[in-house]
Design a protein around this motif. Sequence first.
Motif, PDB file in Angstrom:
ATOM      1  N   CYS A 159      16.075  14.735  39.699  1.00  0.00           N
ATOM      2  CA  CYS A 159      15.182  15.242  40.744  1.00  0.00           C
ATOM      3  C   CYS A 159      14.515  14.064  41.470  1.00  0.00           C
ATOM      4  O   CYS A 159      14.472  14.028  42.699  1.00  0.00           O
ATOM      5  CB  CYS A 159      14.138  16.167  40.121  1.00  0.00           C
ATOM      6  SG  CYS A 159      13.123  17.043  41.328  1.00  0.00           S
TER       7      CYS A 159
ATOM      8  N   LEU B  45       3.384  18.972  43.945  1.00  0.00           N
ATOM      9  CA  LEU B  45       4.033  19.595  42.799  1.00  0.00           C
ATOM     10  C   LEU B  45       4.635  18.502  41.914  1.00  0.00           C
ATOM     11  O   LEU B  45       5.364  17.651  42.409  1.00  0.00           O
ATOM     12  CB  LEU B  45       5.129  20.544  43.284  1.00  0.00           C
ATOM     13  CG  LEU B  45       5.773  21.475  42.265  1.00  0.00           C
ATOM     14  CD1 LEU B  45       4.758  22.477  41.743  1.00  0.00           C
ATOM     15  CD2 LEU B  45       6.933  22.222  42.925  1.00  0.00           C
TER      16      LEU B  45
ATOM     17  N   ALA C 297      10.528  23.196  48.243  1.00  0.00           N
ATOM     18  CA  ALA C 297       9.480  23.026  47.230  1.00  0.00           C
ATOM     19  C   ALA C 297       8.430  22.023  47.704  1.00  0.00           C
ATOM     20  O   ALA C 297       7.222  22.266  47.581  1.00  0.00           O
ATOM     21  CB  ALA C 297      10.093  22.571  45.901  1.00  0.00           C
TER      22      ALA C 297
ATOM     23  N   ARG D 183       6.234  23.517  50.414  1.00  0.00           N
ATOM     24  CA  ARG D 183       5.205  24.417  49.885  1.00  0.00           C
ATOM     25  C   ARG D 183       4.051  23.639  49.273  1.00  0.00           C
ATOM     26  O   ARG D 183       2.893  23.981  49.453  1.00  0.00           O
ATOM     27  CB  ARG D 183       5.794  25.332  48.805  1.00  0.00           C
ATOM     28  CG  ARG D 183       6.456  26.566  49.302  1.00  0.00           C
ATOM     29  CD  ARG D 183       6.766  27.553  48.173  1.00  0.00           C
ATOM     30  NE  ARG D 183       7.246  26.952  46.943  1.00  0.00           N
ATOM     31  CZ  ARG D 183       8.517  26.641  46.682  1.00  0.00           C
ATOM     32  NH1 ARG D 183       9.440  26.873  47.577  1.00  0.00           N
ATOM     33  NH2 ARG D 183       8.860  26.103  45.529  1.00  0.00           N
TER      34      ARG D 183
ATOM     35  N   ARG E 298       7.934  19.827  37.178  1.00  0.00           N
ATOM     36  CA  ARG E 298       7.939  21.253  37.476  1.00  0.00           C
ATOM     37  C   ARG E 298       8.984  21.596  38.538  1.00  0.00           C
ATOM     38  O   ARG E 298       9.673  22.620  38.460  1.00  0.00           O
ATOM     39  CB  ARG E 298       6.555  21.704  37.920  1.00  0.00           C
ATOM     40  CG  ARG E 298       6.345  23.147  37.552  1.00  0.00           C
ATOM     41  CD  ARG E 298       4.933  23.560  37.402  1.00  0.00           C
ATOM     42  NE  ARG E 298       4.731  24.621  38.373  1.00  0.00           N
ATOM     43  CZ  ARG E 298       3.707  24.710  39.171  1.00  0.00           C
ATOM     44  NH1 ARG E 298       2.749  23.843  39.122  1.00  0.00           N
ATOM     45  NH2 ARG E 298       3.628  25.693  40.022  1.00  0.00           N
ATOM     46  N   MET E 299       9.100  20.704  39.538  1.00  0.00           N
ATOM     47  CA  MET E 299      10.103  20.916  40.583  1.00  0.00           C
ATOM     48  C   MET E 299      11.502  20.894  39.968  1.00  0.00           C
ATOM     49  O   MET E 299      12.347  21.734  40.287  1.00  0.00           O
ATOM     50  CB  MET E 299       9.965  19.805  41.634  1.00  0.00           C
ATOM     51  CG  MET E 299      10.458  20.188  42.975  1.00  0.00           C
ATOM     52  SD  MET E 299      10.187  18.912  44.231  1.00  0.00           S
ATOM     53  CE  MET E 299       8.649  18.170  43.786  1.00  0.00           C
TER      54      MET E 299
ATOM     55  N   ALA F 244      16.576  23.069  48.408  1.00  0.00           N
ATOM     56  CA  ALA F 244      15.571  23.595  47.481  1.00  0.00           C
ATOM     57  C   ALA F 244      14.443  22.586  47.280  1.00  0.00           C
ATOM     58  O   ALA F 244      13.266  22.968  47.217  1.00  0.00           O
ATOM     59  CB  ALA F 244      16.232  23.947  46.141  1.00  0.00           C
TER      60      ALA F 244
ATOM     61  N   GLU G 208      12.378  21.568  36.953  1.00  0.00           N
ATOM     62  CA  GLU G 208      12.563  22.784  36.149  1.00  0.00           C
ATOM     63  C   GLU G 208      12.896  23.972  37.042  1.00  0.00           C
ATOM     64  O   GLU G 208      13.813  24.738  36.743  1.00  0.00           O
ATOM     65  CB  GLU G 208      11.284  23.057  35.349  1.00  0.00           C
ATOM     66  CG  GLU G 208      11.384  24.228  34.402  1.00  0.00           C
ATOM     67  CD  GLU G 208      10.072  24.422  33.641  1.00  0.00           C
ATOM     68  OE1 GLU G 208       9.595  25.573  33.604  1.00  0.00           O
ATOM     69  OE2 GLU G 208       9.553  23.432  33.094  1.00  0.00           O
ATOM     70  N   GLU G 209      12.166  24.137  38.150  1.00  0.00           N
ATOM     71  CA  GLU G 209      12.408  25.255  39.074  1.00  0.00           C
ATOM     72  C   GLU G 209      13.812  25.207  39.673  1.00  0.00           C
ATOM     73  O   GLU G 209      14.442  26.235  39.872  1.00  0.00           O
ATOM     74  CB  GLU G 209      11.398  25.211  40.233  1.00  0.00           C
ATOM     75  CG  GLU G 209      10.028  25.716  39.895  1.00  0.00           C
ATOM     76  CD  GLU G 209       9.091  25.670  41.109  1.00  0.00           C
ATOM     77  OE1 GLU G 209       9.589  25.603  42.257  1.00  0.00           O
ATOM     78  OE2 GLU G 209       7.871  25.694  40.894  1.00  0.00           O
ATOM     79  N   ILE G 210      14.274  23.995  39.971  1.00  0.00           N
ATOM     80  CA  ILE G 210      15.549  23.835  40.673  1.00  0.00           C
ATOM     81  C   ILE G 210      16.728  23.741  39.708  1.00  0.00           C
ATOM     82  O   ILE G 210      17.867  23.989  40.064  1.00  0.00           O
ATOM     83  CB  ILE G 210      15.469  22.611  41.615  1.00  0.00           C
ATOM     84  CG1 ILE G 210      14.439  22.923  42.699  1.00  0.00           C
ATOM     85  CG2 ILE G 210      16.810  22.273  42.219  1.00  0.00           C
ATOM     86  CD1 ILE G 210      14.059  21.761  43.557  1.00  0.00           C
TER      87      ILE G 210
END
Length: 156
Positions: free
Chosen positions: A35, A19, A12, A15, A23-24, A8, A26-28
């Motif tokens: 992280c 980032l 991220a 992409r 934020r990364m 993941a 939080e998304e994961i």
Amino acid sequence: MMDRIDLALLRALGRDARLPVSRMAEEIGLSQSACTRRIQALEASGWIAGYAARFGLRAIGFRVTALVDITLSTQSEEELARFERAVAVIPGVVECMLVSGSHDYRLKIVCRDLDDYERIHREHLGRLPCVTTINSSFVLRAIPTRSEAEALFGPA
């Protein structure tokens, strides 16, 4: 060993490498510190080799991309190394690949226009050591595809 969280993170970063870690994370579903540690571990292991900007080549005046196949007269280690050193300093060469097949190397060269390519050919390509043939093809249109991360690891 790579797990789903590492995958993941790679997707991220593939992409959008800019980032923010917050934020990364939080998304994961990780803490920011976890992280950051995971990303550092991916970098240390060589899974992430670096970060770079992608340029809008046409926007900055590089309107021609040439794919150049080169055949050498010999494939001795010394001559391959000599050829590769010479290619490494040619302006506009963005990739040099030793390939299988009927040619030995494929170069990807970006240049401003055909006159610029002709200059690169005359001043550099034509002077490379051990070259017997040079075949140039020009990209008419590049078709956007998936990100490298999606191509390697699949969609999120």
